[in-house]
Write an enzyme that holds these catalytic residues in place. Structure first.
Site, PDB file in Angstrom:
ATOM      1  N   HIS A 198      90.608 112.562  89.641  1.00 33.36           N
ATOM      2  CA  HIS A 198      89.706 112.433  88.680  1.00 33.36           C
ATOM      3  C   HIS A 198      89.610 113.094  87.326  1.00 33.36           C
ATOM      4  CE1 HIS A 198      87.405 109.734  91.458  1.00 33.36           C
ATOM      5  NE2 HIS A 198      87.796 110.547  92.320  1.00 33.36           N
ATOM      6  N   THR A 227     101.787 124.290  81.636  1.00 33.54           N
ATOM      7  CA  THR A 227     102.005 124.464  80.325  1.00 33.54           C
ATOM      8  C   THR A 227     103.695 124.486  80.234  1.00 33.54           C
ATOM      9  OG1 THR A 227     101.888 126.860  80.607  1.00 33.54           O
ATOM     10  CG2 THR A 227     100.081 125.649  79.790  1.00 33.54           C
ATOM     11  N   LYS A 228     104.304 124.802  81.426  1.00 33.59           N
ATOM     12  CA  LYS A 228     105.882 124.752  81.756  1.00 33.59           C
ATOM     13  C   LYS A 228     106.424 123.950  82.885  1.00 33.59           C
ATOM     14  CE  LYS A 228     105.683 129.650  79.873  1.00 33.59           C
ATOM     15  NZ  LYS A 228     106.101 130.876  80.207  1.00 33.59           N
ATOM     16  N   LYS A 280     102.275 128.655  96.325  1.00 33.38           N
ATOM     17  CA  LYS A 280     102.916 128.721  97.653  1.00 33.38           C
ATOM     18  C   LYS A 280     103.833 127.878  97.670  1.00 33.38           C
ATOM     19  CE  LYS A 280     101.130 126.057 101.684  1.00 33.38           C
ATOM     20  NZ  LYS A 280     100.067 125.770 102.411  1.00 33.38           N
TER      21      LYS A 280
END
Length: 154
Positions: free
Chosen positions: A77, A134-135, A152
């Protein structure tokens, strides 16, 4: 006197596979949605977006032009995809040459209220709720935070 312009929410010029469920109201146009996928209400999917097979896009999502989503993906959502990085310190506006593309691999799960900037995300990735990607993400795993970092491996 100012003129009022109303544009109706619509579903137009889309390509759908079989067994696609779209819950209205939504604004979908000039996009492609694969077999057995689900699109929740209050969602906007813009032109050139490609959504693979067996995907689930929950309510209140914004998927901007230039996004490709693989197969078996879950978009939670309120997930927002961004294609304008404000490189000039302001919105690119209608200058689509400045917009960037995003590619999401297969079996990617993106938690609610995540923000996805123009990146590539590999297969088998989980993005935590509220994270900001962002990357590029090139390794399967669970990514969380702002900016999203590997928490993880999978």
């Amino acid at each position: 006197m100012e003129q009022l312009i109303l544009k109706e929410i619509s579903i137009r010029d889309i390509q759908c596979g079989s067994n696609v469920v779209i819950v209205q109201p939504c604004n979908l146009y000039e996009c492609s949605i694969g077999d057995n996928s689900f699109i929740g209400p209050f969602t906007e999917i813009q032109k050139t977006v490609v959504i693979g097979n067996k995907c689930r896009v929950q309510s209140h999502c914004f998927i901007c032009e230039g996004v490709t989503i693989g197969n078996n993906c879950f978009i939670g959502h309120g997930v927002m995809f961004i294609n304008d990085t404000f490189n000039d310190g302001k919105p690119a506006g209608g200058d689509i040459g400045k917009w960037k593309k995003t590619t999401i691999g297969n079996k990617v799960n993106i938690g609610s209220n995540a923000t996805i900037l123009p990146v590539n995300i590999s297969d088998n990735v989980v993005i935590g709720a509220g994270s900001v990607v962002t990357k590029d993400i090139l390794q399967p795993g669970v990514y969380v935070g702002n900016p999203a970092v590997l928490k993880k491996t999978l």
